[in-house]
Design an enzyme around this catalytic site. Structure first.
Site, PDB file in Angstrom:
ATOM      1  N   ASP A  23     -10.791   1.955  -3.309  1.00  0.00           N
ATOM      2  CA  ASP A  23     -11.334   1.704  -1.966  1.00  0.00           C
ATOM      3  C   ASP A  23     -12.853   1.653  -2.007  1.00  0.00           C
ATOM      4  O   ASP A  23     -13.487   1.292  -1.020  1.00  0.00           O
ATOM      5  CB  ASP A  23     -10.889   2.810  -0.996  1.00  0.00           C
ATOM      6  N   ASP A  78       0.833  -1.208   0.000  1.00  0.00           N
ATOM      7  CA  ASP A  78       0.000   0.000   0.000  1.00  0.00           C
ATOM      8  C   ASP A  78       0.866   1.256   0.000  1.00  0.00           C
ATOM      9  O   ASP A  78       2.073   1.219   0.293  1.00  0.00           O
ATOM     10  CB  ASP A  78      -0.904  -0.035   1.245  1.00  0.00           C
TER      11      ASP A  78
HETATM   12  C1  GLA Z   1      -5.829   1.893   2.172  1.00  0.00           C
HETATM   13  C2  GLA Z   1      -6.228   0.713   1.316  1.00  0.00           C
HETATM   14  C3  GLA Z   1      -7.261  -0.099   2.028  1.00  0.00           C
HETATM   15  C4  GLA Z   1      -6.731  -0.562   3.374  1.00  0.00           C
HETATM   16  C5  GLA Z   1      -6.292   0.639   4.187  1.00  0.00           C
HETATM   17  C6  GLA Z   1      -5.604   0.217   5.460  1.00  0.00           C
HETATM   18  O1  GLA Z   1      -6.865   2.810   2.260  1.00  0.00           O
HETATM   19  O2  GLA Z   1      -6.688   1.134   0.075  1.00  0.00           O
HETATM   20  O3  GLA Z   1      -7.650  -1.210   1.261  1.00  0.00           O
HETATM   21  O4  GLA Z   1      -5.656  -1.442   3.166  1.00  0.00           O
HETATM   22  O5  GLA Z   1      -5.399   1.467   3.444  1.00  0.00           O
HETATM   23  O6  GLA Z   1      -5.199   1.294   6.210  1.00  0.00           O
END
Ligand code: GLA
Length: 731
Positions: free
Chosen positions: A551, A481
């Site tokens: 997301d 990420d």
């Molecule tokens: C980001 C990712 C999510 C999740 C969060 C965790 O927003 O896109 O899928 O992994 O971080 O903090």
């Protein structure tokens, strides 16, 4: 031979299966662009398409003498000069030791290599045994200095793809300052064009936008240090009437995950110039004599059969020549991710019970998301401390993973390697590892700072920590990420005059770390992520064959997001999960079946608390997984067709490369009373084969299905979906 060269006239023609790209060196050594479109006969020299007329008011280079029709300002060029009379977009800007800023490149030599060429430190398309690729390298020399540029043209015949990149070589005895170093210029001479690009925001990425190309410059780009949620680094130019099946179109896709620009503008004589490369803002690079700078690659592709064919060319080349490693073609495991099931609020038992239930339903992997390490019960602390929180997880990461493995599940784990929380042991030990300007309070994004990935000792630390966790847990998968944009540019490791190098050195550092990680763990499945789809680009796909698309997992919003994403990127690249309803963002309820039907046109998984599903929903899950697996070869390896996208419904389809089967998914987005019937177009069938439709049971020839389409016996209701398959039959 895909590269044809007329040595007398210095005309270079690159031939792919159905396109040609031609360049010619003119009487003054300028490398002209003469043609890019549907195949021409390579012996035909198209430089006569360039019509000159008096351009005295635009300026003429000294070699032109009194010929006022010869002007760099109107000639279509492969490497547009800058500062010497071409006032359009340039590609390379140099600041010489004496402060002058001219960059005027003239042809010097050519070379052909029988394979696609890697770019040191950067992702790029690669050749293999079936299609090694070919490369033409044209060397140009700056007129009055010793700087040279090598233009690389890679050819992937089958996919109708030509790649472009450049290597800039410092020469002489003094350093030269690169103020701009783009990768590609495409000069069109007369076509009226539309420009298609993909804009968005967090949780609503890659919405298609289409604008006519005019005299006002249209630029998309990012100066965020990532390719961004806001604008994706891909542009399509097309004739104004072009649609899914008709019209000429050209794609430019940047194989890079950092700052970028793509600019398009009509010139005074109506020719259009398009350029793409690293954004020149916040960029400069010092080239010492003998040093070289490699630009990232641009993947060009052209089709005269509309946008659908163009997309399929990109899908093929990305799947075959960009994605690598063990998971290139292997079936990706169906996963459960705990993030939207628990957020930070979990412990060992919650994870194990999610795993137990998932395994019972046929889910194949549990991904442990954010919150398992350091002090991390919220997003204000812990990043950088990649050591399991044993109290929270009831023991070591190895013990937890072993319990999940014992349930028959694979184990995946989340990292955000490029980040650091100020409230972390790592920051307390190494405050200078964060990118920030001394004497200024740093800007935070999601309460966190960014690590200076240009520094090797930081990358070494990360590789050690990540490797230790992966070794101990025997993890099969990592979600990588990256949850904020980069600003406050300063690196304590760079001398002041090189501070403009940080953005690019950051990306080189990220790529180097990803490469080392994959070398150490060649079987690891990486899924890229950046607050969802903030770094969904061809650069990342070289390392991670799938990227969390957004997301936003609301199935109806996902129709739009996955539709926009599909113009360049294959379905196999799109991480897509079934999430809870109503989602907290859009507060709407969509049936579980529709959520699954949409997510299985992606790298499929679930991301919700299974214990909160009712019996009826739970009972559907094994069947959904079975359907995903049954259709996997179609969705992940087949040809993709966008069939319909309007206010009422969205439909798309897949066809097997061998044309033995096909499928269509349709989702109703707006129900109405007394509904009109739905007629679905079908594509990708062999006209002479016969296919049975899973919905109606009827058998027709591919020709009849394609020409007459499918009438749904009953119009689905609001947010309902159907997956319909077509199997070849001898009946
Ligand atoms: C980001 C990712 C999510 C999740 C969060 C965790 O927003 O896109 O899928 O992994 O971080 O903090």
């Amino acid at each position: 031979m895909a590269i044809l060269i007329n040595e007398q006239t210095l005309t270079f023609t690159l031939q792919t299966r159905s396109t040609s790209y031609q360049m010619a060196v003119d009487e003054h050594g300028v490398l002209l662009h003469t043609y890019y479109g549907a195949s021409i006969d390579p012996e035909d020299d198209l430089r006569e398409l360039i019509v000159r007329s008096d351009m005295g008011f635009s300026g003429n280079p000294p070699e032109a003498g009194s010929d006022r029709t010869y002007s760099l300002d109107t000639l279509p060029q492969e490497l547009p000069s800058s500062g010497v009379g071409d006032y359009r977009e340039d590609m390379i800007r140099l600041r010489h030791a004496d402060g002058s800023m001219a960059a005027d490149f003239r042809f010097e030599s050519w070379e052909v290599l029988p394979a696609a060429q890697p770019i040191p430190g950067l992702p790029a398309l690669y050749g293999d045994e079936q299609e090694p690729g070919e490369t033409l390298i044209l060397t140009l020399k700056e007129k009055a200095s010793s700087v040279k540029v090598k233009l690389y043209y890679g050819i992937f015949e089958k996919e109708n793809v030509i790649t472009r990149s450049a290597v800039i070589l410092g020469g002489g005895t003094a350093p030269v300052q690169l103020e701009k170093a783009l990768s590609c210029c495409l000069d069109f001479q007369h076509e009226e064009l539309d420009m298609i690009y993909f804009s968005g925001r967090h949780a609503m990425e890659r919405t298609l936008r289409r604008v006519p190309v005019g005299f006002a410059r249209t630029e998309i780009g990012s100066i965020r240090g990532t390719s961004s949620h806001q604008l994706n680094p891909g542009v399509i130019l097309c004739t104004p009437g072009a649609d899914e099946e008709h019209g000429l179109c050209w794609g430019m896709l940047f194989v890079y995950s950092g700052c970028f620009t793509a600019a398009v503008q009509k010139g005074q004589r109506c020719g259009t110039r398009a350029v793409m490369g690293i954004h020149p803002d916040w960029f400069s690079f010092t080239l010492e004599p003998g040093e070289q700078f490699c630009t990232p690659q641009v993947i060009l592709s052209c089709s005269d059969q509309g946008l659908g064919a163009l997309s399929r060319q990109y899908h093929d080349v990305i799947r075959e020549h960009l994605c690598r490693g063990a998971w290139k073609h292997a079936q990706r495991p169906v996963l459960i991710n705990n993030w939207e099931a628990t957020y930070f609020d979990f412990d060992e038992e919650k994870i194990l019970s999610l795993g137990r239930q998932a395994a019972g339903l046929g889910i194949e992997m549990l991904v442990l998301d954010d919150g398992w390490f350091g002090k991390r019960d919220g997003d204000t602390s812990g990043l950088g401390d990649w050591v399991v929180n044993e109290k929270k997880m009831g023991g070591s990461i190895g013990q937890l993973a072993a319990k999940l493995h014992g349930m028959g599940l694979k184990f995946g784990i989340w990292f955000e390697p490029e980040m650091i929380s100020e409230d972390s042991d790592l920051f307390r030990a190494h405050p200078d590892w964060a990118i920030r300007i001394p004497g200024r309070e740093p800007n935070r994004g999601r309460c966190q700072l960014v690590l200076d990935m240009s520094r090797k000792e930081i990358r070494d630390y990360l590789l050690d920590r990540i490797s230790a966790v992966l070794e101990e847990s025997q993890a099969d998968y990592v979600k990588w990420d990256m949850n904020r944009s980069v600003c406050d540019l300063y690196s304590s490791a760079l001398p002041a005059e090189r501070s403009g190098e940080l953005f690019h050195r950051y990306m080189l550092g990220v790529y180097e770390l990803l490469e080392r990680l994959l070398q150490r763990f060649p079987d690891l499945l990486l899924e890229g992520c950046s607050g969802g789809g903030g770094r969904f680009d061809a650069g990342m796909l070289y390392y991670s064959p799938q990227i969390w698309c957004s997301d936003n997992a609301d199935a109806i919003n996902r129709l739009q997001i996955q539709y926009g994403t599909s113009f360049f990127y294959p379905v196999s690249a799109m991480g897509a999960h079934v999430a809870v309803v109503p989602g907290f963002r859009e507060r709407r309820s969509v049936p579980l079946k529709t959520r699954a039907d949409v997510a299985m046109s992606g790298s499929f998984g679930y991301e919700l608390d299974l214990s909160k599903l009712d019996k009826e929903d739970l009972e559907q899950i094994p069947g959904q997984i079975a359907l995903f697996k049954q259709c996997y070869a179609l969705t992940h390896e087949g040809d993709y067709y966008r069939l319909c996208m309007n206010d009422r419904m969205s439909a798309w389809g897949f066809a097997a490369k061998d044309r033995t089967s096909a499928m269509v998914t349709v989702v109703m987005t707006e129900a109405e009373a007394n509904p009109l019937p739905v007629y679905l177009p079908l594509r990708g069938l062999d006209p002479d084969k016969r296919y049975r439709c899973s919905l109606t049971g009827t058998i027709r020839s591919g020709r009849s299905w394609e020409r007459a389409g499918l009438a749904l016996p009953q119009t689905p209701g609001q947010y309902e979906s159907l997956v319909i398959t077509f199997e070849q039959t001898e009946d």
